[in-house]
Design a protein around this motif. Structure first.
Motif, PDB file in Angstrom:
ATOM      1  N   PHE A 552       0.859  -1.173   0.000  1.00  0.00           N
ATOM      2  CA  PHE A 552       0.000   0.000   0.000  1.00  0.00           C
ATOM      3  C   PHE A 552       0.902   1.231   0.000  1.00  0.00           C
ATOM      4  CE2 PHE A 552      -3.219  -2.949   1.599  1.00  0.00           C
ATOM      5  CZ  PHE A 552      -4.380  -2.475   1.000  1.00  0.00           C
ATOM      6  N   PRO A 553       0.487   2.326  -0.623  1.00  0.00           N
ATOM      7  CA  PRO A 553       1.301   3.543  -0.575  1.00  0.00           C
ATOM      8  C   PRO A 553       1.194   4.213   0.792  1.00  0.00           C
ATOM      9  CG  PRO A 553      -0.766   3.981  -1.695  1.00  0.00           C
ATOM     10  CD  PRO A 553      -0.753   2.492  -1.399  1.00  0.00           C
ATOM     11  N   ASP A 554       2.079   5.171   1.031  1.00  0.00           N
ATOM     12  CA  ASP A 554       2.003   5.942   2.262  1.00  0.00           C
ATOM     13  C   ASP A 554       0.777   6.847   2.244  1.00  0.00           C
ATOM     14  OD1 ASP A 554       4.298   4.939   3.519  1.00  0.00           O
ATOM     15  OD2 ASP A 554       5.590   6.273   2.343  1.00  0.00           O
ATOM     16  N   SER A 555       0.348   7.228   3.436  1.00  0.00           N
ATOM     17  CA  SER A 555      -0.818   8.089   3.579  1.00  0.00           C
ATOM     18  C   SER A 555      -0.481   9.520   3.155  1.00  0.00           C
ATOM     19  CB  SER A 555      -1.287   8.077   5.033  1.00  0.00           C
ATOM     20  OG  SER A 555      -2.282   9.056   5.251  1.00  0.00           O
ATOM     21  N   THR A 556      -1.511  10.284   2.826  1.00  0.00           N
ATOM     22  CA  THR A 556      -1.327  11.695   2.509  1.00  0.00           C
ATOM     23  C   THR A 556      -1.662  12.581   3.703  1.00  0.00           C
ATOM     24  OG1 THR A 556      -3.570  11.730   1.584  1.00  0.00           O
ATOM     25  CG2 THR A 556      -1.751  11.410   0.048  1.00  0.00           C
ATOM     26  N   ARG A 557      -1.808  11.986   4.870  1.00  0.00           N
ATOM     27  CA  ARG A 557      -2.006  12.802   6.069  1.00  0.00           C
ATOM     28  C   ARG A 557      -0.705  13.525   6.400  1.00  0.00           C
ATOM     29  NH1 ARG A 557      -6.171  10.722  10.479  1.00  0.00           N
ATOM     30  NH2 ARG A 557      -4.844  12.074  11.720  1.00  0.00           N
ATOM     31  N   PRO A 558      -0.786  14.709   7.010  1.00  0.00           N
ATOM     32  CA  PRO A 558       0.429  15.510   7.240  1.00  0.00           C
ATOM     33  C   PRO A 558       1.243  15.088   8.456  1.00  0.00           C
ATOM     34  CG  PRO A 558      -1.510  16.732   7.963  1.00  0.00           C
ATOM     35  CD  PRO A 558      -2.016  15.460   7.347  1.00  0.00           C
ATOM     36  N   GLU A 559       0.781  14.093   9.216  1.00  0.00           N
ATOM     37  CA  GLU A 559       1.528  13.698  10.415  1.00  0.00           C
ATOM     38  C   GLU A 559       2.808  12.943  10.067  1.00  0.00           C
ATOM     39  OE1 GLU A 559      -2.801  13.751  11.899  1.00  0.00           O
ATOM     40  OE2 GLU A 559      -1.758  13.034  10.122  1.00  0.00           O
ATOM     41  N   ILE A 560       3.808  13.122  10.918  1.00  0.00           N
ATOM     42  CA  ILE A 560       5.047  12.353  10.855  1.00  0.00           C
ATOM     43  C   ILE A 560       5.187  11.618  12.186  1.00  0.00           C
ATOM     44  CG2 ILE A 560       7.557  12.432  10.560  1.00  0.00           C
ATOM     45  CD1 ILE A 560       7.156  15.222   9.287  1.00  0.00           C
ATOM     46  N   ILE A 561       5.458  10.322  12.123  1.00  0.00           N
ATOM     47  CA  ILE A 561       5.686   9.546  13.339  1.00  0.00           C
ATOM     48  C   ILE A 561       7.196   9.434  13.537  1.00  0.00           C
ATOM     49  CG2 ILE A 561       5.249   7.374  14.540  1.00  0.00           C
ATOM     50  CD1 ILE A 561       2.727   8.977  13.882  1.00  0.00           C
ATOM     51  N   ARG A 591       7.676  25.026   9.786  1.00  0.00           N
ATOM     52  CA  ARG A 591       6.877  24.051   9.042  1.00  0.00           C
ATOM     53  C   ARG A 591       5.995  23.197   9.946  1.00  0.00           C
ATOM     54  NH1 ARG A 591      12.096  21.495   6.288  1.00  0.00           N
ATOM     55  NH2 ARG A 591      12.683  21.734   8.482  1.00  0.00           N
ATOM     56  N   VAL A 592       6.190  23.310  11.262  1.00  0.00           N
ATOM     57  CA  VAL A 592       5.486  22.460  12.221  1.00  0.00           C
ATOM     58  C   VAL A 592       4.256  23.175  12.763  1.00  0.00           C
ATOM     59  CG1 VAL A 592       5.660  21.257  14.428  1.00  0.00           C
ATOM     60  CG2 VAL A 592       7.601  21.253  12.846  1.00  0.00           C
ATOM     61  N   GLU A 593       3.109  22.528  12.635  1.00  0.00           N
ATOM     62  CA  GLU A 593       1.870  23.070  13.216  1.00  0.00           C
ATOM     63  C   GLU A 593       1.844  22.820  14.713  1.00  0.00           C
ATOM     64  OE1 GLU A 593      -1.596  25.093  13.308  1.00  0.00           O
ATOM     65  OE2 GLU A 593      -0.508  24.723  11.443  1.00  0.00           O
ATOM     66  N   VAL A 624       4.274  14.461  14.908  1.00  0.00           N
ATOM     67  CA  VAL A 624       4.543  15.820  14.449  1.00  0.00           C
ATOM     68  C   VAL A 624       3.562  16.154  13.326  1.00  0.00           C
ATOM     69  CG1 VAL A 624       6.284  17.396  13.518  1.00  0.00           C
ATOM     70  CG2 VAL A 624       6.981  15.504  15.016  1.00  0.00           C
ATOM     71  N   LEU A 625       2.815  17.233  13.503  1.00  0.00           N
ATOM     72  CA  LEU A 625       1.846  17.656  12.491  1.00  0.00           C
ATOM     73  C   LEU A 625       2.459  18.767  11.649  1.00  0.00           C
ATOM     74  CD1 LEU A 625      -1.050  17.446  11.361  1.00  0.00           C
ATOM     75  CD2 LEU A 625      -1.724  19.196  13.010  1.00  0.00           C
ATOM     76  N   ALA A 626       2.725  18.468  10.380  1.00  0.00           N
ATOM     77  CA  ALA A 626       3.271  19.470   9.465  1.00  0.00           C
ATOM     78  C   ALA A 626       2.144  20.329   8.905  1.00  0.00           C
ATOM     79  CB  ALA A 626       4.032  18.790   8.331  1.00  0.00           C
ATOM     80  N   LYS A 627       2.492  21.528   8.440  1.00  0.00           N
ATOM     81  CA  LYS A 627       1.471  22.442   7.940  1.00  0.00           C
ATOM     82  C   LYS A 627       0.962  22.052   6.562  1.00  0.00           C
ATOM     83  CE  LYS A 627       2.892  26.438  10.685  1.00  0.00           C
ATOM     84  NZ  LYS A 627       3.427  27.815  10.704  1.00  0.00           N
ATOM     85  N   ARG A 656       6.194   8.307   7.549  1.00  0.00           N
ATOM     86  CA  ARG A 656       4.832   8.729   7.245  1.00  0.00           C
ATOM     87  C   ARG A 656       3.862   7.671   7.769  1.00  0.00           C
ATOM     88  NH1 ARG A 656       8.172   8.582   3.035  1.00  0.00           N
ATOM     89  NH2 ARG A 656       8.857  10.542   2.095  1.00  0.00           N
ATOM     90  N   LEU A 657       2.620   8.066   7.916  1.00  0.00           N
ATOM     91  CA  LEU A 657       1.587   7.083   8.250  1.00  0.00           C
ATOM     92  C   LEU A 657       1.342   6.194   7.034  1.00  0.00           C
ATOM     93  CD1 LEU A 657      -0.965   9.317  10.163  1.00  0.00           C
ATOM     94  CD2 LEU A 657       0.255   7.371  11.111  1.00  0.00           C
ATOM     95  N   PRO A 658       1.029   4.923   7.253  1.00  0.00           N
ATOM     96  CA  PRO A 658       0.774   4.040   6.105  1.00  0.00           C
ATOM     97  C   PRO A 658      -0.669   4.149   5.629  1.00  0.00           C
ATOM     98  CG  PRO A 658       0.639   2.796   8.139  1.00  0.00           C
ATOM     99  CD  PRO A 658       0.983   4.209   8.532  1.00  0.00           C
ATOM    100  N   ASN A 659      -0.937   3.576   4.456  1.00  0.00           N
ATOM    101  CA  ASN A 659      -2.293   3.294   3.990  1.00  0.00           C
ATOM    102  C   ASN A 659      -2.469   1.790   4.077  1.00  0.00           C
ATOM    103  OD1 ASN A 659      -3.982   5.463   3.174  1.00  0.00           O
ATOM    104  ND2 ASN A 659      -2.598   5.920   1.485  1.00  0.00           N
ATOM    105  N   GLY A 660      -3.643   1.354   4.512  1.00  0.00           N
ATOM    106  CA  GLY A 660      -3.839  -0.086   4.622  1.00  0.00           C
ATOM    107  C   GLY A 660      -3.279  -0.623   5.928  1.00  0.00           C
ATOM    108  N   PRO A 661      -3.324  -1.932   6.119  1.00  0.00           N
ATOM    109  CA  PRO A 661      -2.869  -2.550   7.369  1.00  0.00           C
ATOM    110  C   PRO A 661      -1.424  -2.178   7.694  1.00  0.00           C
ATOM    111  CG  PRO A 661      -4.058  -4.138   6.025  1.00  0.00           C
ATOM    112  CD  PRO A 661      -3.876  -2.923   5.169  1.00  0.00           C
ATOM    113  N   PRO A 662      -1.119  -1.867   8.955  1.00  0.00           N
ATOM    114  CA  PRO A 662       0.243  -1.447   9.316  1.00  0.00           C
ATOM    115  C   PRO A 662       1.233  -2.596   9.242  1.00  0.00           C
ATOM    116  CG  PRO A 662      -1.118  -1.676  11.286  1.00  0.00           C
ATOM    117  CD  PRO A 662      -2.038  -1.864  10.115  1.00  0.00           C
TER     118      PRO A 662
END
Length: 1018
Positions: A552-561, A591-593, A624-627, A656-662
Motif C-alpha cells: 500500500f502507498p504511504d498516507s497523505t495525512r500531514p503527520e510524521i511519526i 513548518r510544524v503546526e 509531528v503535524l506538518a502544515k 509517514r503514516l501508512p495506507n492499509g494494514p500497518p
C-alpha cells in the motif's frame, strides 16, 4: 434476445408509476446521503489481543522460560490462531495473539473468551508471585479525537481532575464509545528513609512498615443494634492527610520517634514514571475519544466542539485545551476532496455523452447518472457502508461503468429512431436485443470484483467496499437502463431523427467506411494480427517485471511519526533528555503546526492504520503535524539528517503514516531458531547482506543489545550467621532503592500508594551500592559488601519470540524512489547461502510489506476460482457455446498489454489496490467481448454471411463499445491524481484503452480464425 416480460415496454405503459419511483428513489437517495456515516478508513476487524504479565525481579530469560513459554504453549490451542508473538524483558512480558484473517469477525469475541479461559486453567502453573495475566482485546480501538490539557501553575494532579470532569462530559455526547485519559501519572506518598540514619538510630525498617500498615488498615469495628436503630462504629486513625503520616510515632529501643523527624515525607508521582505526554514541550494530560461503530465522524466532531465549549467554561484561567488529533477535520477534507473528484468524473462522463451522442441523447444519459448514484447511496445506507476512502474511490470507479448500460440502451434507441422507428418501438427494442447481453456483461464486470469480496485478509476486509459499492452500482445501472432510461428517452428524444439518417446510412460516413476497411483488413490478415497481439502480450508479461511493486502507498495525512529508541536499559531520565533535544528543534521550525511527545511508550491509535508501540522506558514517540504535505516531506528529510548528526547512540526514525494494514518497517526478515545465540549470529549475517544493498536505510534489529546488571553474589554462610535470607536481602534492597508500597492513602476517589524508600542521593549513586546498610535484625545493620560480592555484568534486556521460537527481525527503511517488495526481492536470494547452512529448526522468513502483500495476495487468489466459475457460467448462459465462451475468455488477459505500458510510462507502482483493478479489468474487457460476439451471432442468425456479420457487428458496436470504454477511462482521470487510487486508475485506463481497441480489431480476427470464416467469393 431477451425473452419474457419486456421491462422497457412495461415502463412506457406505466409512465406515471415509473416517474413516481424515480422521484421516490431520488428523495430516498438524497436522505440516505446525508445519513451515511463518515469515516477516514473503512472499519476492519482487528484480530489481535495483547496479554501483559508481570513477575517482579525476574530476568528477561527467566521471564521467557518460566512465564512466556508456558502461556504461549497454551495459547497455541486457541481456535483460529495464526501466530503468537511476544517480548520478554526484566520483570515483564507482552504476548500478542493473532487470529487468522479468515476467522469470522462475529466469532472473534468468543476466541478472546477462550484465551482468557485457557490461561485461567494454567494460572496455577505459573510462579506464585506472578502478577496477571492482564488482557487487552480492544487493542485495535481508534481514538480519532485526542486533546491535550496543559496548565501554567497547576500540578499534574490538578490536570487529572479537570480531565476527569471533561471525560464525564464527553461520555454523554452521542456516538462517543470510549474516553481515555493519557499521560496520567499515579500519585504517590513517599517516605524517604536514610539507611545511614536508620543504622545510627538502630531502627528496624520493618517496624516502621508494620506501624503504618496497622494504623491505616480498613477494618470493621462492628455496629450496635438497638430496638430502633443500627449504629455503625467508626474508629479514627486512618490517614487523612500527609501531615497525619508525619505525626505517626514509631516506638523503638524504649524511645518514640516522630516519623516526620526521621524521614522525608512528601507527595509526588510514580517514579519511574509511566507513559508521559507532552504537548509542544509542556507536560500534558491527554483526553482520547473513540467513536461508536457506524457513527458519523463529522457530526461527532461538531458535538465534541460544543461539549468542549461547556468544559472550558468551567476550567480556571491557565488551563488550556489543545487539539492533538482532529479526525473530523481530516475526514471532512478527504470527503470534500473525493466529492470534488466525483464531480469532476461526472462532468467528464457528461461531456463524453453530450459530445458523442448529441445534446438530447446525452441528456438521457446525464439524467441516468444521478439516479443511479442516489440509488447507490440508498443501498449503501441499507448495507451499512460509510462514506470513507474506499467507498468513495469505488464510487468513482463505478461511475465510469454505471453509464455503460444507459449508453448502450439510449444509443440503440437513437439508432432505431434514425432508421425511422417510432419512439415506443425504438425504446423497447433495446431491451429485446441487448438487455440480456447487457445483464450478462454487467454481472461479468461485477464478478471481476468478486475476489475482493471473498478475500479473507485484513487488506481484503479493508478494501471490501470496492466490491460492495461497484457491485451495487452495476446492478442498479442495469435496472435504470432497462426501466428508467427508456422512459427518459421516450420523453426527450424526437421521432424525426430519420429526416437526416436513412436506414443503414448511419454507418455510411467516411469514418465508418475507413473503420470497416480496417476491420476487414484485420479479418483478412488474421494470422498477422493474432501473431502481433501474442507478441505484444508476451512483451507485456516480460516487461511487467520492470514495474515497481508495493503493498500500500504511504498516507497523505500531514503527520510524521518519529520514534527515538535509546539503548536497551536506558533510564527515563536519559529518554527525557533526548525528547527535550528534539522538542527544541521542532519548537522553532516554521513548518510544524504542533507536536506531541509520548515518553516511555507509543501514541494511542489515533488512526486505524497506526503501527502502535508498547510501553518501553527507552522509547519516545513523537507525532509531528506538518502544515502541508510539502512541509512534511522536507521536514522528514531534515529530521533524518539531524538524527545522524545530533542524536548519537539513538535509533531514530521519521516515517509517514501508512495506507492499509500497518506493517512497520517496509523491509523485514525474521531469523528464527531454538538457540538465541545462534539466532543472533545468523541475524548479524543477514544484516550485513542488507547493509550491502544500496536501497536499504538504517538496518537494525528489534532486539540484540544486552543491558547492564549488577549481580550480587551472596555469601550464604555469612548471611545465615547474621540472620539474613536471600528473600529478606532482596526485599530490603528493593525497599531502599526502588521503593516498597506499604499501604494506601485514601483521598476522595483516589487510592494513593504510600511508598517507603531511601533518599535520592543514596538511590541514584551506583558507586555507593556496596555501602548501603542492610538491616539484619534487632536494630543491627551491616554494609551490603559484608554479605555479598558485587559484580557488573550484561544480560538480555529483551527477547522477542514468534510461535515459541526466539526471533530477531532484521529491518530497514528504504529511499523514497524505490518500493519495499522490490528491495526485499533483491535481498532474499542472497540469503540462500545462510539458509543452506542453518540446522533443522532454524529459518529466515520474509516480513514487512512483501510478507503482508503475499498473505493478502493469497486471500485474493483464493477467490479466483469462484470468480472464474461465475464468469464462465455467465458466458455459457449467454453464448451457449464452448467455442464462443473460450474465445471471449481469451480476450480477458489482453488488458495486461496496456497495464504494463501505462504503469511504466507514468512510473506508477503495482500494489494491492492496482492488482484488484487489474483483476476487475478482465471483467470489463469480457463485457465488451460478450456484446460483440452476441451481435455477430444475432446477425448470422438473421441470415447475414459470417464474414459480413463479423465486420458489420464490429462497425455497429463500435460506438457503444468505444463510448462506454471512454466513459470508464476518462472518469479515472481525476482519480489518477490520488496517491492511494492512482496506480489502479492508471492500470485500468491503460488496460481498458488497449483492450477496447483490440476487442474491436483482434476479436473479429480471432472469431474468423476460430470458426474458419472465409471471405465470400463475390
Amino acid at each position: 434476445m431477451m425473452r419474457g416480460p419486456n421491462l422497457s415496454e412495461w415502463a412506457l405503459k406505466h409512465q406515471t408509476l415509473v416517474l413516481f419511483f424515480m422521484l421516490l428513489i431520488a428523495a430516498a437517495g438524497v436522505m440516505s446521503y446525508f445519513e451515511l456515516g463518515r469515516a477516514e478508513d473503512p472499519a476492519f476487524t482487528f484480530r489481535g489481543m495483547v496479554i501483559n504479565v508481570i513477575w517482579p525481579g525476574a530476568t528477561a530469560r527467566e521471564m521467557e522460560q518460566q512465564v512466556t513459554d508456558r502461556i504461549e504453549k497454551k495459547l497455541q490451542e486457541t481456535p483460529g490462531l495464526e501466530h503468537v508473538r511476544s517480548f520478554s524483558k526484566p520483570g515483564e512480558a507482552f504476548i500478542f495473539v493473532f487470529l487468522r484473517d479468515n476467522v469470522d469477525p462475529a466469532t472473534v469475541p468468543n476466541s478472546w473468551y477462550q484465551v482468557r479461559k485457557k490461561l485461567a486453567d494454567i494460572k496455577h502453573t505459573l510462579p506464585s508471585d506472578v502478577i496477571g495475566p492482564f488482557f487487552n482485546d480492544e487493542f485495535g480501538d481508534t481514538f480519532g479525537n485526542i486533546y491535550a490539557l496543559t496548565a501554567d501553575g497547576f500540578s499534574q494532579a490538578d490536570l487529572r481532575v479537570y480531565a476527569e470532569k471533561a471525560r464525564q462530559e464527553l461520555l454523554r455526547v452521542p456516538d462517543v464509545a470510549k474516553v481515555e485519559l493519557l499521560g496520567v501519572q499515579p500519585e504517590k506518598v513517599y517516605i524517604e528513609l536514610s539507611d545511614a540514619k536508620l543504622a545510627t538510630l538502630g531502627l528496624d525498617p520493618g517496624l516502621i512498615i508494620s506501624t503504618l500498615q496497622s494504623q491505616n488498615v480498613m477494618t470493621s469495628a462492628g455496629d450496635v443494634v438497638t430496638d430502633a436503630n443500627r449504629v455503625y462504629l467508626r474508629v479514627t486513625g486512618n490517614f487523612e492527610s500527609v501531615e497525619n503520616i508525619r505525626e505517626i510515632g514509631i516506638r523503638a529501643n524504649n524511645r518514640i520517634f516522630r516519623l516526620g523527624d526521621i524521614a522525608r515525607i512528601h507527595r509526588g508521582y510514580a517514579d519511574p514514571p509511566g507513559v508521559r505526554m507532552r504537548f509542544k514541550g509542556e507536560d500534558a494530560v491527554g483526553v482520547a475519544v473513540s467513536m461508536q461503530p457506524g457513527g458519523d465522524i463529522l457530526k461527532l466532531g461538531e458535538r465534541l466542539d460544543a461539549a468542549w465549549l461547556r468544559v472550558q467554561a468551567g476550567l480556571p484561567i491557565g488551563v488550556d485545551v489543545h487539539r492533538v488529533s482532529d479526525q473530523p477535520a481530516v475526514v471532512k477534507t478527504s470527503v470534500n476532496e473525493f466529492m470534488r473528484t466525483l464531480a469532476e468524473a461526472v462532468a467528464i462522463v457528461l461531456i463524453v455523452s453530450f459530445f458523442s451522442l448529441g445534446l438530447r441523447t446525452g441528456l438521457v444519459v446525464a439524467l441516468s447518472i444521478p439516479l443511479v448514484l442516489l440509488a447507490v447511496f440508498l443501498f449503501m445506507r441499507i448495507a451499512g457502508i460509510d462514506l470513507q476512502k474506499i467507498s468513495l474511490g469505488a464510487l468513482i470507479i463505478a461511475l465510469g461503468l454505471l453509464v455503460d448500460d444507459a449508453i448502450i440502451a439510449v444509443e440503440m434507441m437513437k439508432l432505431k429512431l434514425e432508421q425511422g422507428w417510432d419512439r415506443v418501438r425504438a425504446a423497447t427494442f433495446a431491451y429485446t436485443s441487448t438487455a440480456f447481453p447487457m445483464l450478462t456483461g454487467t454481472l461479468i464486470t461485477a464478478a471481476g470484483f468478486l475476489p475482493v469480496g471473498l478475500a479473507k485478509s485484513a487488506a481484503g476486509e479493508y478494501t471490501f467496499g470496492i466490491f460492495a459499492v461497484v457491485g451495487i452500482a452495476l446492478m442498479v445501472s442495469w435496472v435504470v437502463a432497462v426501466v428508467f432510461t427508456p422512459y427518459i428517452g421516450y420523453k426527450l428524444l424526437p421521432e424525426n431523427l430519420a429526416d437526416s439518417h436513412h436506414g443503414h446510412e448511419v454507418y455510411d460516413t467516411p469514418f465508418y467506411t475507413r473503420f470497416r476497411a480496417l476491420v476487414g483488413w484485420c479479418v483478412q490478415h488474421r494470422r498477422i494480427v493474432i501473431t502481433a497481439t501474442i507478441v505484444a502480450f508476451v512483451m507485456a508479461v516480460l516487461g511487467f517485471k520492470f514495474v515497481q511493486q508495493q503493498f500500500f502507498p504511504d498516507s497523505t495525512r500531514p503527520e510524521i511519526i518519529v520514534d527515538l529508541w535509546l539503548p536497551e536499559g536506558s533510564s527515563h531520565v536519559a529518554t527525557d533528555a533526548q525528547a527535550r533535544k528534539l522538542e527544541a528543534i521542532l519548537k522553532t521550525d516554521p513548518r510544524v503546526e504542533n507536536y506531541v511527545a509520548y515518553l516511555g511508550g507509543g501514541s494511542s491509535r489515533f488512526v486505524l492504520v497506526l503501527d502502535q508501540q508498547m510501553p518501553n522506558t527507552n522509547l519516545v514517540e513523537f507525532v509531528v503535524l506538518a502544515k502541508s504535505l510539502k512541509d512534511r516531506e522536507s521536514l522528514i528529510n531534515d529530521l533524518r539528517e539531524k538524527f545522524v548528526s545530533d542524536f548519537p547512540g539513538v535509533r531514530a526514525r521519521a516515517a509517514r503514516l501508512p495506507n492499509g494494514p500497518p506493517v512497520g518497517y517496509p523491509v523485514q526478515f525474521r531469523v528464527m531458531g531454538y538457540d538465541p545465540d545462534k539466532v543472533c549470529e545468523y541475524a548479524t549475517e543477514v544484516a550485513d547482506i542488507m547493509r550491502a544493498n544500496p536501497n536499504t536505510l538504517d538496518v537494525n534489529y528489534d532486539w540484540y543489545e544486552k543491558t547492564k546488571v549488577v549481580r550480587l553474589e551472596v555469601d550464604q554462610d555469612k548471611a545465615r550467621t547474621l540472620g539474613v535470607s536471600t528473600q529478606q536481602l532482596s526485599q530490603n534492597l528493593r525497599t531502599l532503592l526502588t521503593g516498597l508500597p506499604i499501604t494506601q492513602y485514601r483521598e476522595n476517589d483516589q487510592l494513593i500508594d504510600i511508598v517507603a524508600r531511601t533518599t535520592d542521593v543514596e538511590r541514584g549513586n551506583l558507586s555507593r551500592l556496596k555501602d548501603i546498610n542492610i538491616h539484619v535484625g534487632q536494630g543491627r545493620f551491616v554494609p551490603l559488601s559484608q554479605v555479598a560480592r558485587i559484580r557488573y555484568e550484561a544480560e538480555d534486556g529483551l527477547i522477542w519470540r514468534r510461535d515459541r521460537l526466539p526471533t530477531i527481525t532484521v529491518r530497514s527503511d528504504i529511499p523514497d524512489h524505490v518500493q519495499a517488495p522490490d528491495v526485499t526481492m533483491q535481498i532474499d536470494p542472497l540469503l540462500q547461502a545462510i539458509r543452506d547452512k542453518m540446522p533443522p529448526g532454524y529459518r529466515i522468513e520474509i516480513g514487512g510489506s512483501l510478507g503482508e502483500s503475499v498473505k493478502s495476495q493469497a486471500s485474493i487468489n483464493a477467490g479466483m476460482p469462484m470468480m472464474i466459475a461465475v464468469i464462465v457460467t455467465l458466458l455459457m448462459l449467454q453464448l451457449q457455446s464452448f467455442s464462443r465462451m473460450t474465445l471471449t475468455l481469451l480476450t480477458a488477459p489482453l488488458g495486461l498489454i496496456g497495464v504494463t505500458v501505462f504503469l511504466l510510462l507514468f512510473r506508477q507502482p503495482f500494489g494491492f489496490v492496482a492488482m484488484l483493478g487489474v483483476i476487475a479489468l478482465a471483467g470489463m474487457i469480457m463485457r465488451n467481448s460478450v456484446i460483440l460476439v452476441d451481435q455477430i451471432e444475432q446477425d448470422i442468425a438473421e441470415g447475414i454471411t459470417p464474414w459480413e456479420a463479423i465486420i458489420g457487428s464490429a462497425v455497429r458496436r463500435f460506438r457503444p463499445i468505444m463510448l462506454t470504454a471512454l466513459a470508464a477511462i476518462l472518469a479515472m482521470i481525476p482519480l489518477a491524481r490520488s496517491v492511494f487510487w492512482g496506480p489502479m486508475a492508471v492500470a485500468i485506463m491503460g488496460g481498458l484503452l488497449v483492450a477496447t481497441v483490440l476487442t474491436l480489431l483482434v476479436l473479429p480476427a480471432m472469431y474468423a480464425a476460430w470458426f474458419k470464416v472465409r471471405r465470400p467469393a463475390h
